[in-house]
Design an enzyme around this catalytic site. Structure first.
Site, PDB file in Angstrom:
ATOM      1  N   GLU A  87      11.512  -8.705  -3.232  1.00 26.56           N
ATOM      2  CA  GLU A  87      12.633  -7.570  -4.125  1.00 26.56           C
ATOM      3  C   GLU A  87      13.682  -7.018  -3.453  1.00 26.56           C
ATOM      4  O   GLU A  87      12.998  -6.078  -2.940  1.00 26.56           O
ATOM      5  CB  GLU A  87      11.760  -7.444  -5.045  1.00 26.56           C
ATOM      6  N   ASP A 128      -0.957  -2.760   7.448  1.00 23.76           N
ATOM      7  CA  ASP A 128      -0.317  -1.777   8.259  1.00 23.76           C
ATOM      8  C   ASP A 128       0.233  -0.775   7.553  1.00 23.76           C
ATOM      9  O   ASP A 128       1.109  -0.249   6.929  1.00 23.76           O
ATOM     10  CB  ASP A 128       0.382  -2.232   8.735  1.00 23.76           C
TER      11      ASP A 128
END
Length: 327
Positions: A87, A128
């Site tokens: 997106e 992460d």
């Protein structure tokens, strides 16, 4: 790459940014006629197995539907390079913003906790988490991206055995190459929260190895030592998030959220009535006059994490910096 079409569908219009994993482009989905963000992964050490794992993770993450998580639309390969289509969100990453005051920081972190709790409930760990992977929209909404798509730290070793990647926010268990669990994300969240309230990272050094070593061994200087008006409960939460042992951190992102939503969070103003130890007040600086010893120990440490066992014995008079050298 600008102007190229990926897999006869995604037209690359502009570069949005680069990171350790590759480059993100603003692209046009010519099938569905909409703008998307396309990440082209270019890690040369990823390998066939790594590419397969990344694409599998992308398929899993695509199942996540949450207002604080960037939606994954598609994934594939082009010329042995994986890509992930996401997106397209307008806004800047969190590292480019200075949040104003503790209340705004808490409001932002609550959104991150909501996203983490949802992902963890679906057995997905970010791996992460860092400000560069959080997008702040103009309306104040936060969205996390790159869920589960981080390249395994164990596959990013240089020829000297040094782990590369985002070490500033890396948990101790990640540094060791152990199994990564939701508790690892909470540690990274603690690093982010520490940086937000103090303006500095909890562990800093001149190279990645120095930072990793501190994540593993060095006790954290409580943030209240750097931000004396920090509310006591918020200080305690950050310290617990940065515990070396995963089972000593909060049990879940929901537990962190509960602390942040507690009405009494700001009632206990930060103070130094409870004295901090001298060590808690020391911000680690450079070691002077120990360049030779440091270089030798560092060389042995690199050999050790590369699988070549080493033993180091350090002796000397009290107070000359033995502990500091090892840290």
């Amino acid at each position: 790459m600008i102007g190229e079409i990926i897999n006869e569908r995604y037209h690359l219009n502009a570069e949005l940014g680069q990171g350790g994993m590759g480059t993100v482009y603003l692209a046009r989905d010519t099938v569905l006629n909409r703008d998307v963000a396309l990440k082209l992964v270019s890690s040369p050490r990823l390998g066939k197995d790594g590419r397969s794992r990344l694409l599998s993770e992308a398929q899993t993450v695509a199942q996540l539907k949450h207002p604080n998580i960037v939606t994954v639309y598609d994934a594939g390969e082009v010329e042995n390079q994986p890509y992930v289509v996401m997106e397209y969100i307008q806004g800047d990453t969190l590292d480019k913003h200075q949040l104003d005051g503790y209340q705004q920081i808490v409001d932002a972190v609550k959104q991150i906790c909501t996203a983490l709790e949802y992902a963890h409930s679906h057995n997905i760990v970010h791996r992460d988490l860092k400000p560069e992977n959080v997008i702040l929209q103009p309306n104040g909404n936060l969205q996390l991206m790159d869920f589960g798509l981080a390249v395994s730290t164990t596959s990013r070793m240089t020829e000297n055995g040094l782990i590369m990647g985002t070490v500033a926010y890396m948990s101790p268990e990640q540094a060791f190459g152990y199994e990564v669990t939701p508790a690892s994300d909470l540690y990274s969240l603690g690093v982010m929260l520490y940086e937000m309230v103090t303006g500095s990272l909890p562990f800093e050094a001149e190279d990645a190895l120095g930072v990793i070593t501190q994540h593993i061994h060095a006790p954290v200087v409580p943030p209240i030592a750097k931000a004396e008006d920090l509310p006591g409960p918020l200080n305690d939460l950050i310290v617990s998030l940065l515990s070396k042992e995963p089972d000593q951190r909060p049990a879940s992102a929901a537990d962190v959220l509960a602390v942040l939503e507690d009405p009494s969070l700001f009632e206990s103003a930060g103070s130094l009535d409870k004295e901090l130890s001298v060590l808690d007040r020391i911000v680690r600086g450079r070691i002077l006059g120990r360049e030779g010893e440091f270089a030798e120990v560092r060389s042995l440490w690199l050999k050790s994490i590369a699988g070549q066992g080493q033993t180091v014995l350090i002796s000397g008079e009290p107070g000359i910096g033995k502990t500091r050298l090892m840290r």
